[in-house]
Motif scaffolding. Structure first.
Motif, mmCIF file in Angstrom:
data_model
loop_
_atom_site.group_PDB
_atom_site.id
_atom_site.type_symbol
_atom_site.label_atom_id
_atom_site.label_comp_id
_atom_site.label_asym_id
_atom_site.label_seq_id
_atom_site.Cartn_x
_atom_site.Cartn_y
_atom_site.Cartn_z
ATOM 1 N N UNK A 169 -72.639 35.802 -20.495
ATOM 2 C CA UNK A 169 -72.255 34.759 -21.447
ATOM 3 C C UNK A 169 -73.091 34.864 -22.718
ATOM 4 N N UNK A 170 -74.401 35.083 -22.550
ATOM 5 C CA UNK A 170 -75.288 35.152 -23.713
ATOM 6 C C UNK A 170 -75.048 36.421 -24.535
ATOM 7 N N UNK A 171 -74.719 37.522 -23.867
ATOM 8 C CA UNK A 171 -74.648 38.797 -24.583
ATOM 9 C C UNK A 171 -73.235 39.169 -25.029
ATOM 10 N N UNK A 172 -72.204 38.711 -24.306
ATOM 11 C CA UNK A 172 -70.844 39.105 -24.657
ATOM 12 C C UNK A 172 -69.889 37.911 -24.773
ATOM 13 N N UNK A 173 -70.388 36.691 -24.550
ATOM 14 C CA UNK A 173 -69.519 35.516 -24.600
ATOM 15 C C UNK A 173 -68.673 35.381 -23.349
ATOM 16 N N UNK A 174 -67.846 34.317 -23.290
ATOM 17 C CA UNK A 174 -67.053 34.115 -22.070
ATOM 18 C C UNK A 174 -65.945 35.148 -21.935
ATOM 19 N N UNK A 175 -65.611 35.822 -23.037
ATOM 20 C CA UNK A 175 -64.545 36.833 -22.954
ATOM 21 C C UNK A 175 -65.038 38.151 -22.359
ATOM 22 N N UNK A 176 -66.375 38.249 -22.208
ATOM 23 C CA UNK A 176 -66.980 39.408 -21.548
ATOM 24 C C UNK A 176 -66.434 40.731 -22.079
ATOM 25 N N UNK A 177 -66.495 40.879 -23.377
ATOM 26 C CA UNK A 177 -65.984 42.078 -24.022
ATOM 27 C C UNK A 177 -66.889 43.268 -23.862
ATOM 28 N N UNK B 174 -67.922 35.180 -14.962
ATOM 29 C CA UNK B 174 -67.286 34.913 -16.257
ATOM 30 C C UNK B 174 -65.784 34.678 -16.075
ATOM 31 N N UNK B 175 -65.179 35.428 -15.153
ATOM 32 C CA UNK B 175 -63.748 35.231 -14.880
ATOM 33 C C UNK B 175 -63.509 33.814 -14.359
ATOM 34 N N UNK B 176 -64.379 33.367 -13.469
ATOM 35 C CA UNK B 176 -64.285 32.019 -12.909
ATOM 36 C C UNK B 176 -64.403 30.967 -14.017
ATOM 37 N N UNK B 177 -65.410 31.135 -14.860
ATOM 38 C CA UNK B 177 -65.664 30.147 -15.917
ATOM 39 C C UNK B 177 -64.469 30.061 -16.870
ATOM 40 N N UNK B 178 -63.983 31.228 -17.284
ATOM 41 C CA UNK B 178 -62.867 31.289 -18.225
ATOM 42 C C UNK B 178 -61.606 30.667 -17.633
ATOM 43 N N UNK B 179 -61.339 31.016 -16.381
ATOM 44 C CA UNK B 179 -60.135 30.514 -15.728
ATOM 45 C C UNK B 179 -60.214 28.997 -15.531
ATOM 46 N N UNK B 180 -61.386 28.540 -15.071
ATOM 47 C CA UNK B 180 -61.518 27.135 -14.716
ATOM 48 C C UNK B 180 -61.540 26.222 -15.926
ATOM 49 N N UNK B 181 -62.312 26.607 -16.934
ATOM 50 C CA UNK B 181 -62.522 25.696 -18.048
ATOM 51 C C UNK B 181 -61.778 26.107 -19.312
ATOM 52 N N UNK B 182 -61.008 27.185 -19.235
ATOM 53 C CA UNK B 182 -60.238 27.613 -20.392
ATOM 54 C C UNK B 182 -61.076 28.483 -21.307
#
Lengths: 303, 277
Positions: free
Chosen positions: A234-242, A252-260
């Motif tokens: 999250x700190x280095x690539x953001x929630x999109x995990x690029x 990160x997949x969990x966070x993105x899916x759950x909270x948008x």
């Protein structure tokens, strides 16, 4: 009279209530949410295994899940190599007990007390392609060819994050190894020397077998830690995990899916709970394995 | 000959360890140095020492009322959670150390499992539950989670220590007419001081540094924690590097100072066999 059942439960209950209500119950109940269709607002709808079908068979969810599992596994393996192997080396060297080593031990442990988020930010800056120290240092020692956008390239991003993560956490397995080495009786080494064993023999036939349980504990801890990691990515690539999901892990997949996500994908708590269930199953195996090791340790200590 | 060989290996080992120490320290030094440089200076000479150290970033932070508020929130959450966790864990550990039987063993392993189970897997239900209770945006929701999450480690260390205190001492105190509470409060707790210190330092780290639960439970700007603010800060002010680095440096210094004060206790506690119970 003093040691009564009543006294026992009065002492245990406050902890037990807090522990069950805010740790065990949420774990179990979160898994239950995977059987519901729910965006986080409004009513929940019971849908049986619909979320599991969605996660395992429908694009893009199944592709993302496979990708995150693959990345998690890679993250785990590379951490085992660069973090835990280094930790073992450091512990063995520190064990030589030269003067000043106590201070070094304290220094090596220090980064694990810093916030993961800050470590992530700090290493993002170190990897900065324009003015980051890493490329600067490479340039200064004539390795210009190796200069690159470490976090921007699909081939290096996850490894670069694993290096930052290992920089922070090497101290923890190191401490466990030091404790393990301390508990090896000196007589074993002496017996080895008497039999004409070399330094290598001592390492191979005394140190490694004696450390087996610590090695397994460290491996399990690393496994559980990596499969629940989130902040460093999250700190280095953001929630999109690029770039292009090259550093996407289950967390990160969990966070993105759950909270948008910022890209506008709406929150899907039901599907998120399903991903959490997958994580719990994987981590649960690790936890059970770890507990068994402790039971063994306890009984072998004879306490 | 043999003597020479030993000194060669000594030199190699020392070199390796010193190089590793530099590798560990360098990023931190770089951060501290950069916090004292102007944004211009950072861009032009990213690696050099600050020509003329400036402290404008730190001053800005401490003039910012929000920053002080978040600091207060974090201190409050951390202290209350640490205190609550220690209090309940001491009683728990006393009971688990002094009583025997199947139930005691089962409870011990139930709590032990929490040392490695990541509590964040339950975040969905925690979010739902605190929402229902009207406790989203409440610092007490964080306190409850942190208390629950730190009980297992405290229990593990404290139970180990209490087992080393002879149970006969309790019996003697009982005969003298002490109650259970008096035995724990007046006799066990004073003897546990080193263990309590180890536990407090160890638990301070994840509580103080956590951003995961604030990210999910705290949305009201006035209830944010310090580390949560630093996280958002990094995204917001990416042009004012001096300010960003000052914030990161200050946040790090808090953890490091706490660690420096307690490191002897912590390192001893972690390596001297306390972990073996």
């Amino acid at each position: 009279m003093k040691r009564s059942k009543r006294a026992f439960w009065l002492f245990v209950l406050p902890s037990l209530i807090i522990y069950v209500l805010f740790m065990l119950l949420p774990l179990v109940a979160s898994l239950g949410l995977s059987f519901f269709e729910w965006s986080g607002y409004g009513a929940k709808k019971f849908v049986w295994f619909r979320n599991y079908v969605k996660l395992f068979t429908e694009a893009p969810n199944n592709v993302r899940l496979g990708n995150a599992l693959k990345n998690n596994l890679y993250f785990f393996i590379i951490t085992m190599v660069i973090q835990n192997l280094l930790a073992l080396m450091l512990a063995i060297f520190l064990q030589r007990g030269f003067r000043g080593f106590k201070a070094l031990r304290t220094i090596f442990f220090a980064p694990s007390t810093v916030s993961v988020i800050i470590v992530g930010f700090l290493w993002t800056l170190i990897y900065n392609p324009i003015w980051g120290p890493l490329n600067n240092i490479l340039g200064a020692i004539g390795l210009d060819k190796l200069q690159m956008a470490w976090l921007g390239s699909k081939t290096t991003a996850l490894t670069a994050i694993a290096v930052a993560n290992a920089w922070q956490y090497t101290g923890i397995p190191m401490m466990l190894f030091v404790a393990g080495l301390n508990s090896i009786p000196n007589e074993l080494y002496e017996a080895c020397s008497v039999d004409g064993g070399s330094e290598w023999h001592k390492f191979r036939y005394v140190t490694i077998p004696s450390l087996k349980s610590v090695l397994l504990i460290v491996a399990t801890m690393t496994f559980v830690g990596n499969f629940s990691s989130f902040e460093i990515i999250y700190a280095m690539e953001g929630t999109l995990a690029g770039p292009n999901y090259a550093t996407d892990v289950l967390g990160t997949l969990f966070y993105r899916t759950t909270f948008g996500a910022r890209t506008g994908s709406p929150p899907d708590m039901g599907l998120g709970a399903t991903i959490a269930t997958v994580m719990s199953v994987l981590i649960g195996v690790g936890v059970l394995f770890w507990l068994r090791l402790y039971v063994k340790e306890d009984s072998s200590e004879g306490k | 000959m043999a003597k020479k060989k030993i000194s060669v290996s000594k030199i190699l080992i020392t070199t390796f360890l010193v190089l590793h120490a530099l590798y560990v320290i360098y990023p931190l030094i770089l951060m501290f140095m950069t916090s004292m440089k102007s944004t211009m200076d950072i861009m032009k000479n990213p690696l050099s020492f600050p020509k003329k150290p400036i402290f404008t970033g730190f001053v800005k932070i401490f003039r910012d009322a929000n920053f002080l508020l978040y600091l207060k929130n974090s201190v409050f959450v951390t202290l209350v959670a640490l205190f609550a966790s220690l209090t309940v864990s001491i009683f728990l550990s006393y009971a688990l150390a002094r009583y025997k039987g199947k139930t005691v063993n089962r409870l011990y392993f139930l709590f032990l499992a929490g040392m490695i189970i990541p509590i964040r897997l339950g975040v969905l239900f925690l979010n739902l539950m605190f929402n229902k209770l009207g406790m989203l945006d409440s610092l007490f929701s964080l306190i409850l989670i942190y208390t629950a999450m730190t009980i297992p480690f405290s229990m593990y260390i404290l139970t180990g220590y209490i087992r080393m205190i002879p149970a006969e001492m309790d019996e003697a105190a009982f005969i003298d007419g002490c109650s259970n509470l008096q035995v724990v409060g007046r006799m066990v707790v004073p003897l546990l001081k080193p263990a309590i210190a180890t536990v407090a330092i160890y638990n301070f780290i994840p509580i103080w540094n956590d951003v995961y639960f604030p990210l999910i439970l705290i949305f009201d700007p006035s209830k944010k924690t310090f580390m949560q603010h630093v996280t958002m800060f990094f995204g917001q002010y990416q042009t004012d590097w001096n300010l960003v680095f000052s914030a990161l440096t200050f946040a790090t210094l808090v953890s490091l100072v706490f660690y420096a004060i307690g490191s002897k206790q912590l390192v001893q506690g972690l390596t001297a066999g306390a972990l073996k119970g």
